[in-house]
Structures are given as C-alpha cells and as structure tokens.
Design an enzyme around this catalytic site. Structure first.
Site, PDB file in Angstrom:
ATOM      1  N   LYS A 242       0.843  -1.205   0.000  1.00 34.94           N
ATOM      2  CA  LYS A 242       0.000   0.000   0.000  1.00 34.94           C
ATOM      3  C   LYS A 242       0.871   1.245   0.000  1.00 34.94           C
ATOM      4  CE  LYS A 242      -3.268   2.625   2.941  1.00 34.94           C
ATOM      5  NZ  LYS A 242      -4.097   2.650   4.164  1.00 34.94           N
ATOM      6  N   ASP A 247      -2.334  10.201   3.791  1.00 35.96           N
ATOM      7  CA  ASP A 247      -3.740   9.840   3.976  1.00 35.96           C
ATOM      8  C   ASP A 247      -4.424  10.856   4.881  1.00 35.96           C
ATOM      9  OD1 ASP A 247      -6.187   8.668   4.221  1.00 35.96           O
ATOM     10  OD2 ASP A 247      -5.504   6.951   5.415  1.00 35.96           O
ATOM     11  N   LYS A 254      -9.744  13.036   8.441  1.00 36.52           N
ATOM     12  CA  LYS A 254      -9.306  12.589   9.764  1.00 36.52           C
ATOM     13  C   LYS A 254      -9.199  13.787  10.699  1.00 36.52           C
ATOM     14  CE  LYS A 254      -6.372   8.720   8.224  1.00 36.52           C
ATOM     15  NZ  LYS A 254      -7.043   7.631   8.955  1.00 36.52           N
ATOM     16  N   ASP A 265       1.713   6.233   5.687  1.00 34.37           N
ATOM     17  CA  ASP A 265       0.768   5.324   5.039  1.00 34.37           C
ATOM     18  C   ASP A 265       1.343   4.739   3.739  1.00 34.37           C
ATOM     19  OD1 ASP A 265      -1.642   4.095   5.559  1.00 34.37           O
ATOM     20  OD2 ASP A 265      -2.846   5.528   4.419  1.00 34.37           O
ATOM     21  N   ASP A 324     -11.994   7.391   3.845  1.00 36.16           N
ATOM     22  CA  ASP A 324     -10.798   7.093   4.640  1.00 36.16           C
ATOM     23  C   ASP A 324     -10.460   5.599   4.622  1.00 36.16           C
ATOM     24  OD1 ASP A 324      -8.631   7.609   6.215  1.00 36.16           O
ATOM     25  OD2 ASP A 324      -9.777   7.831   8.090  1.00 36.16           O
ATOM     26  N   GLU A 326      -9.442   3.970   2.163  1.00 37.98           N
ATOM     27  CA  GLU A 326      -8.949   4.082   0.785  1.00 37.98           C
ATOM     28  C   GLU A 326      -7.954   2.995   0.421  1.00 37.98           C
ATOM     29  OE1 GLU A 326      -7.611   5.563   3.305  1.00 37.98           O
ATOM     30  OE2 GLU A 326      -5.510   5.068   2.942  1.00 37.98           O
ATOM     31  N   ARG A 328      -7.818  -0.270   0.920  1.00 35.28           N
ATOM     32  CA  ARG A 328      -8.396  -1.481   0.301  1.00 35.28           C
ATOM     33  C   ARG A 328      -8.848  -1.204  -1.127  1.00 35.28           C
ATOM     34  NH1 ARG A 328     -12.588  -1.881   5.131  1.00 35.28           N
ATOM     35  NH2 ARG A 328     -10.862  -0.708   6.059  1.00 35.28           N
TER      36      ARG A 328
HETATM   37  N1  BES Z   1      -4.124   4.415   6.911  1.00 36.61           N
HETATM   38  C1  BES Z   1      -5.288   4.215   7.702  1.00 36.61           C
HETATM   39  C2  BES Z   1      -5.077   3.177   8.803  1.00 36.61           C
HETATM   40  C3  BES Z   1      -4.172   3.597   9.926  1.00 36.61           C
HETATM   41  C4  BES Z   1      -4.641   4.420  10.922  1.00 36.61           C
HETATM   42  C5  BES Z   1      -2.893   3.111  10.003  1.00 36.61           C
HETATM   43  C6  BES Z   1      -3.807   4.786  11.976  1.00 36.61           C
HETATM   44  C7  BES Z   1      -2.072   3.450  11.041  1.00 36.61           C
HETATM   45  C8  BES Z   1      -2.531   4.301  12.028  1.00 36.61           C
HETATM   46  C9  BES Z   1      -6.433   3.720   6.836  1.00 36.61           C
HETATM   47  O1  BES Z   1      -6.480   4.232   5.562  1.00 36.61           O
HETATM   48  C10 BES Z   1      -7.698   4.124   7.521  1.00 36.61           C
HETATM   49  O2  BES Z   1      -7.931   5.301   7.619  1.00 36.61           O
HETATM   50  N2  BES Z   1      -8.476   3.153   7.969  1.00 36.61           N
HETATM   51  C11 BES Z   1      -9.688   3.409   8.648  1.00 36.61           C
HETATM   52  C12 BES Z   1     -10.713   2.456   8.079  1.00 36.61           C
HETATM   53  C13 BES Z   1     -12.125   2.743   8.539  1.00 36.61           C
HETATM   54  C14 BES Z   1     -12.602   4.059   7.961  1.00 36.61           C
HETATM   55  C15 BES Z   1     -13.015   1.608   8.085  1.00 36.61           C
HETATM   56  C16 BES Z   1      -9.478   3.146  10.134  1.00 36.61           C
HETATM   57  O3  BES Z   1      -8.754   2.210  10.489  1.00 36.61           O
HETATM   58  O4  BES Z   1     -10.002   3.910  10.918  1.00 36.61           O
HETATM   59 ZN    ZN Z   2      -4.676   4.802   4.762  1.00 37.48          ZN
HETATM   60 MN    MN Z   3      -7.486   6.083   5.466  1.00 40.36          MN
END
Ligand code: BES
Ligand code: ZN
Ligand code: MN
Length: 476
Positions: A242, A247, A254, A265, A324, A326, A328
């Site tokens: 990824k 992000d 966020k 990210d 967010d 994104e 996947r």
């Molecule tokens: N890059 C983030 C995941 C992440 C968050 C990695 C904090 C490391 C530290 C990912 O893109 C994300 O925002 N995931 C969301 C998914 C949710 C919206 C279903 C998450 O984990 O909150």
């Molecule tokens: Zn992300």
């Molecule tokens: Mn995200």
C-alpha cells in the site's frame, strides 16, 4: 561506517571492545580478554553475571580502551533476537566516540552471528537526519567483527541493513517529497529490477476504479508501480504494498491531531521497493514482481465521495462509505491486475490498513490473514526467523456478510467490529484462487519512541516487512 572481518589481536587502533559473556559460558575470545585484563572478575564484583540484557561498561587502562561486556543469558537459549538487542544496545553506548574503531567479539555459538550482529548495529546507527542541521551523533568509522564464521555472513547482514535503512529513508520522507513520482525514480535506480508504471489515464483505460477514485483529488500524479526481478523460468511471487503517500482521509477527513503520521501510510510500498532492492543486490534466484499502488488521499471539489460506487479492475463494484477506507480500494485494483496478468504462484500484500489492527495486536505484531494454510505457515516461519512478528487474525466467509452492500457488490467499511478482518475480507475478493497472505502492518510500520529494549529500532519508520519477505523468499 564500514564492517570488516577482523581476526587479529585487539590492540591496534581499537577504541572500544564489545565483549559477549553467557551466564554459564565464557566464549573463547572473551577468555583472552579476561586473561589480559581481568575485566570479567571485576564486573562480577559489581554483580554482572552475564544475564540477558545486562551490561558492564568500563575503561581498561592497561589496554587503553573502553570495554563493554554484554550478557547473553544461557548459552543453550541464545536466540538471534537476543543478539540483535544486546549488540545494538552496546553499539548505542559507544556510538559517539570520534572516528571510533569498535571491535566486536562474537560468541561463536551460531553461524548466523555475523549476519545478525552486523544487521543490528547497522540499523541501530540509522538516523533520519537529512533535514536537520544537527546531524547524527554517530562518529564510528569502523566495526571490526572478530568471528570464526564466514565473511559472506557479514555481507548478507550489511545488505539487509542497507535495504532496511533504504526503506526507512523512503518511508520517513515528508508527504510532499515522498510522492508517487519519487517512488518511481528510486525504483528505476535499482539495478537488476525492471520498472514500469501506470498513470491515471491507464487507470481509466483499464477500469481500475479504486485507484481512479482515490486519486481523483490528488495533486501529485498517482501511479501503479510494477517492478520485476529475476529469472522468468517459474511463476513469479507477487508482492503488493500500500502506497498512500499521505492519507488525510479525503472527504471523510481525519482529525488533525496526529494527521502528520499519515505520511507513514506509504510504508507497505516502501517495504516492497526495499525488498526488490535487497533481492536484486543479493541476486536471489527467485522470480518476483513487486507492485505499489501510489497516490495521496486528499479532499477537494473533485474528490471521490461517500456514496460513490467504484468498479474495480475485476469488475467487482464497491460502495464507498468512507473515503478514509482508501487503502483497500487501491489494493483491490493492484491485487486483481497482478493476479490475473502475472499468474503468480502466491501473493503477499503489506498495508498500513486499519487502526483496528493496532487495537487488536498492538505495536509488536502485524495482523496476518489469508486463504492458504501452507503459505500462512511459511510466512509464520519467516516471521519467527526475522522477529518481524505476525499473528493470525481470522478470515472466513462469515466476514463477507459484514461488507455486503445494498447498492453494490461490497462496501468499503464493515463497521467497528472486526475492522482488520473486514478489511481483509474486502481484499480477498480481488485475489481469486491465488494463495494469498495479507499483512496489516499499521501497528508495526513506524514507532514514535525510542525502543530501549530494541535499540535497533530508532524512532520513525521501522522498515517492517523487508526482513520478513527476504527470509520468506530465501526459504530454508
Ligand atoms: N491508513 C489508515 C489506517 C491507519 C490508521 C494506520 C492509523 C495506522 C494508524 C487507513 O487508511 C484508515 O484510515 N483506515 C480506517 C478504516 C475505517 C474508515 C473503516 C481506520 O482504520 O479507521
Ligand atoms: Zn490509509
Ligand atoms: Mn485512510
């Protein structure tokens, strides 16, 4: 800092000696030092007994050198990880000797010592000081490794460390510098690796709706990077990382606190590029394809929106509930393009995918999910070898229910419950029957603090995944 095999006496030009001791055994080279200096006898009076993690730091006036005794515990129980920890910590306490020459004695118990100790010292020395006037405090000129084992093992350890530090260097870059184009540039500089890339017009042409959607409001040109290494006699192993270079969350933005960390990210993509460099450098006899979907995830008037429906490369449609989620969406296109066009024997993806994985497993384990027990077992084995630890999370068809959409085939969030697993379930729709492992490295890809017990992991990107993938690809 150079690493040399050194078999001579320790007198000439050496400023400091790192000397290993077990609770129940004194290595041969250590005995020589003891005969000359009685340092061990002195240390024992200060309760140093060679237990794991113990150390004794002294200046020996007879030799005119610092001597650092390090405890390695019981000889029979010695593990590579205790070598990494003890030697990197010892190195940290002598690292500021100006133009220092440090001689490192090895215990002589395992042929992997030169590899692991060289690795641990070279990555403990890492400091992302590119943008700082006050540069790294490391002043050591050479590390002389005294060991009965093969020199090739030092070379391997050095190459692994260089690749891990290279990975950290990319991953630590500020988000406006570590862009998709930057990734392409560094990948093209790796000798022995062929590179091509797709741009937005290709996403549109190939109907890669996930990459197209997420990159719609990106200012930096998005790319799907494809790297290839090795003899084409066999089906390739496909690695996918990824690469969200920043992000923000997009329209589902966020909170601003801690958003800076989302420059990390791109750690999955960085690890894949670093692994390609390492296997090319060490000329591993494996056919490997590395892919990285690369884009920033930003809001804007032209951004993709919650409620949008995207059609991925394999025709599966996904409803965007959160912009967010994104990772996947871009991985979906990379995985389906890669598995259907390269027909890999197996595919492994690495992604800082979910906060839920950090909640579940903390910062020492990556979450492992997949569709093939034999592949999972091999990854687990490589994980134990490298101490890049993974822990299996469940991924059966029951999770599919949670990502069913009323208006599309699937939706990109499955709610709070089992967030790491529903992300895995989403990805599973894009690998077909190919044996596949997904590693959620959200908790392990970077660290904010000094890890006093793991001195080889300085703050910032860790380079997690490079050693795991290398040990996996190397087999054994
Ligand atoms: N890059 C983030 C995941 C992440 C968050 C990695 C904090 C490391 C530290 C990912 O893109 C994300 O925002 N995931 C969301 C998914 C949710 C919206 C279903 C998450 O984990 O909150
Ligand atoms: Zn992300
Ligand atoms: Mn995200």
């Amino acid at each position: 800092m150079e690493f040399l095999k050194y078999s001579e006496n320790y007198s000439k030009g050496v400023n400091a000696l790192i000397v290993p001791v077990f609770e129940d055994f004194i290595p041969v080279d250590t005995r020589k030092i003891e005969n000359e200096t009685h340092v061990l006898t002195i240390a024992k009076k200060s309760e140093f007994s060679g237990k794991k993690g113990e150390s004794f730091d002294t200046f020996d006036s007879k030799l005119g050198k610092r001597i650092l005794l390090i405890g390695l515990g019981k000889k029979k129980e010695m593990e590579n990880e205790s070598l990494r920890r003890s030697y990197s910590a010892a190195f940290n306490s002598v690292k500021s000797i100006p133009k220092g020459v440090v001689q490192v004695l090895l215990p002589g118990v395992s042929p992997e010592e030169p590899k692991e100790v060289t690795f641990a010292i070279a990555v403990a020395a890492y400091d992302f000081d590119k943008y700082r006037k006050e540069k790294s405090k490391i002043k050591i000129k050479s590390i002389l490794l005294t060991s009965k084992y093969d020199e090739a093992s030092i070379k391997e350890g050095k190459a692994i460390a260089d690749a891990v530090n290279f990975t950290r260097d990319i991953a630590n870059l500020p988000p406006s510098i570590g862009t998709p184009s930057y990734f392409e540039e560094v990948a093209k500089k790796i000798s022995g690796v062929k590179v091509k890339s797709f741009a937005r017009e290709d996403f549109l042409r190939l109907k890669m709706g996930g990459l197209e959607g997420v990159s719609r409001a990106a200012k930096e040109a998005a790319k799907l990077l494809i790297m290839e290494y090795g003899p084409k006699d066999k089906k390739p192993v496909l690695l996918v990382g990824k690469g969200i270079t920043f992000d923000s969350g997009g329209i589902s933005i966020k909170p601003s606190e801690g958003m800076d960390e989302m420059k990390f990210d791109k750690c999955g993509a960085s690890a894949v590029v670093g692994t390609m460099k390492l296997i090319a450098e060490l000329k591993l006899k494996r056919h490997v394809i590395g892919m990285a979907p690369l884009t920033e995830n930003l809001p804007g008037g032209n951004a993709y929106k919650p409620g949008d429906i995207l059609t991925h490369y394999n025709g599966v449609t996904s409803e965007v509930l959160s912009t967010d989620a994104e990772g996947r969406l871009v991985l979906a296109d990379a995985l389906s393009y890669g598995t259907s066009n390269f027909k890999p024997s197996e595919v492994i993806d690495l992604a800082t995918l979910t906060g839920a994985c950090i909640v579940a497993l903390g910062n020492n384990y990556a979450g492992m999910m997949g569709n093939n027990d034999s592949l999972k077992n091999k990854i687990m084995k490589a994980s134990k070898k490298s101490w890049e630890k993974v822990w299996e999370l469940p991924l059966d068809s029951d999770f599919q229910d949670q990502i069913k959409s009323k208006v599309a085939d699937i939706k990109n969030t499955g709610g709070r419950e089992g967030g790491a697993e529903t992300a895995g379930a989403f990805l599973s729709r894009f690998v077909g029957e190919t044996p596949w492992v997904h590693l959620d490295i959200a908790g392990t890809a970077w660290t904010q603090k000094n890890n006093s017990h793991r001195a080889y992991l300085p703050p910032g990107a860790t380079g997690f995944g490079v050693r795991l993938l290398y040990e996996y690809l190397k087999g054994e």
